[in-house]
Design an enzyme around this catalytic site. Structure first.
Site, mmCIF file in Angstrom:
data_model
loop_
_atom_site.group_PDB
_atom_site.id
_atom_site.type_symbol
_atom_site.label_atom_id
_atom_site.label_comp_id
_atom_site.label_asym_id
_atom_site.label_seq_id
_atom_site.Cartn_x
_atom_site.Cartn_y
_atom_site.Cartn_z
ATOM 1 N N HIS A 1 -4.038 -3.210 -8.079
ATOM 2 C CA HIS A 1 -5.325 -3.678 -7.564
ATOM 3 C C HIS A 1 -6.417 -3.543 -8.638
ATOM 4 O O HIS A 1 -7.253 -4.410 -8.799
ATOM 5 C CB HIS A 1 -5.689 -2.885 -6.305
ATOM 6 C CG HIS A 1 -6.657 -3.581 -5.407
ATOM 7 N ND1 HIS A 1 -7.191 -2.972 -4.297
ATOM 8 C CD2 HIS A 1 -7.204 -4.824 -5.453
ATOM 9 C CE1 HIS A 1 -8.019 -3.824 -3.701
ATOM 10 N NE2 HIS A 1 -8.044 -4.948 -4.380
ATOM 11 N N ASP B 1 -7.201 1.548 -7.967
ATOM 12 C CA ASP B 1 -5.866 1.880 -7.461
ATOM 13 C C ASP B 1 -4.808 0.920 -8.013
ATOM 14 O O ASP B 1 -5.121 -0.236 -8.287
ATOM 15 C CB ASP B 1 -5.858 1.893 -5.915
ATOM 16 C CG ASP B 1 -6.206 0.537 -5.294
ATOM 17 O OD1 ASP B 1 -7.262 -0.019 -5.644
ATOM 18 O OD2 ASP B 1 -5.406 0.029 -4.487
ATOM 19 N N GLU C 1 0.855 -1.196 0.000
ATOM 20 C CA GLU C 1 0.000 0.000 0.000
ATOM 21 C C GLU C 1 0.886 1.240 0.000
ATOM 22 O O GLU C 1 1.814 1.351 0.797
ATOM 23 C CB GLU C 1 -0.888 0.026 1.246
ATOM 24 C CG GLU C 1 -2.019 -0.990 1.234
ATOM 25 C CD GLU C 1 -3.288 -0.507 0.507
ATOM 26 O OE1 GLU C 1 -3.288 0.637 -0.012
ATOM 27 O OE2 GLU C 1 -4.249 -1.293 0.467
HETATM 28 ZN ZN LIG Z 1 -6.281 -1.497 -3.220
#
Ligand SMILES: [Zn+2]
Length: 266
Positions: free
Chosen positions: A174, A184, A136
């Protein structure tokens, strides 16, 4: 005297600062220990009826991640994301969080399964959580990524690729694995730069001649996209490879890109 003073100061500072993630660190260690116990178990508990015939083999190691999934956090700060991922009720996590200043927080052993991909598909692969490492990147979804973030990311990807022998094609976003559900990392994400460093492929349409029967949707499928919802698959493809175009239309330039990419990703 100076030394004693330093020790006293260190003691006071140390005593006052409490780690805000103390509780979740403790829970992590407890859970990891329980999984360690489970792995060491024999006769094998998942083979109750055959346990009397247990014969151990010395030839094994741990299963390895084979994909890296990249995300933007869609939150406003690294602290906010760390709080989300250390709160049990959120039911989401990632192996790594990269802050805007380039700090990398490792949250979970790469061999464990993070809860980051959700319902997703890439080629014939499902349950991507079981197959991947999730990263992330702190970004609200509408802003460019910082240079320190990308530098840290490239170093991390290099380590992961070498450690687990992850194929070049298997560094994806993603949005790639969850068309219509996720967007994203955002359009600012430097996929071309990643590809230049060996993480994912980029296209070269120089001199490309399209065959008469070229099927763009099939090319998307061959690359890996789930084409159940064609519009969503096109949107995800553009987020990754044609970032300046927010339409869901495949034009002739896109066709050439797809023709080149399908050979690299197949
Ligand atoms: Zn994501």
């Amino acid at each position: 005297m100076k030394q004693i003073l330093t020790i006293i100061i260190l003691f006071i500072v140390g005593g006052c600062s409490t780690n805000p993630y103390k509780t979740s660190n403790k829970t992590y260690k407890k859970q990891a220990k329980a999984y360690g116990k489970l792995l060491a178990k024999y006769p094998l508990s998942d083979s109750v009826t055959n346990s009397a015939y247990f014969v151990g083999t010395p030839n094994f190691n741990l299963r390895r991640p084979n994909f890296v999934i990249l995300h933007h956090t869609a939150q406003n700060s690294c602290d906010q994301t760390l709080l989300t991922f250390t709160t049990a009720k959120s039911q989401v996590s990632a192996h790594y969080v990269i802050c805007k200043d380039g700090t990398v927080h490792h949250m979970l052993n790469d061999y464990f399964r993070a809860w980051q991909a959700g319902v997703s598909k890439w080629g014939n692969a499902t349950d991507i959580n079981s197959l991947s490492v999730g990263i992330e990147i702190d970004n609200n979804g509408f802003e460019p990524f910082t240079e320190p973030q990308i530098n840290s990311l490239l170093l991390l990807l290099d380590r992961l690729k070498k450690a687990y022998n992850i194929p070049t094609a298997n560094f994806i976003g993603h949005a790639d694995i969850a068309p219509g559900r996720k967007v994203d990392p955002n359009r600012y994400f430097p996929w071309q730069r990643l590809a230049q460093n060996g993480f994912g492929f980029w296209f070269d349409t120089t001199g490309v001649q399209l065959p008469m029967n070229f099927d763009a949707m099939q090319a998307l499928r061959i690359i890996g996209y789930d084409i159940m919802k064609p519009d969503a698959a096109i949107e995800s493809f553009k987020l990754h490879f044609v970032q300046t175009d927010s339409t869901k239309v495949i034009n002739d330039d896109d066709r050439k890109i797809l023709f080149d990419l399908e050979k690299k990703y197949q």
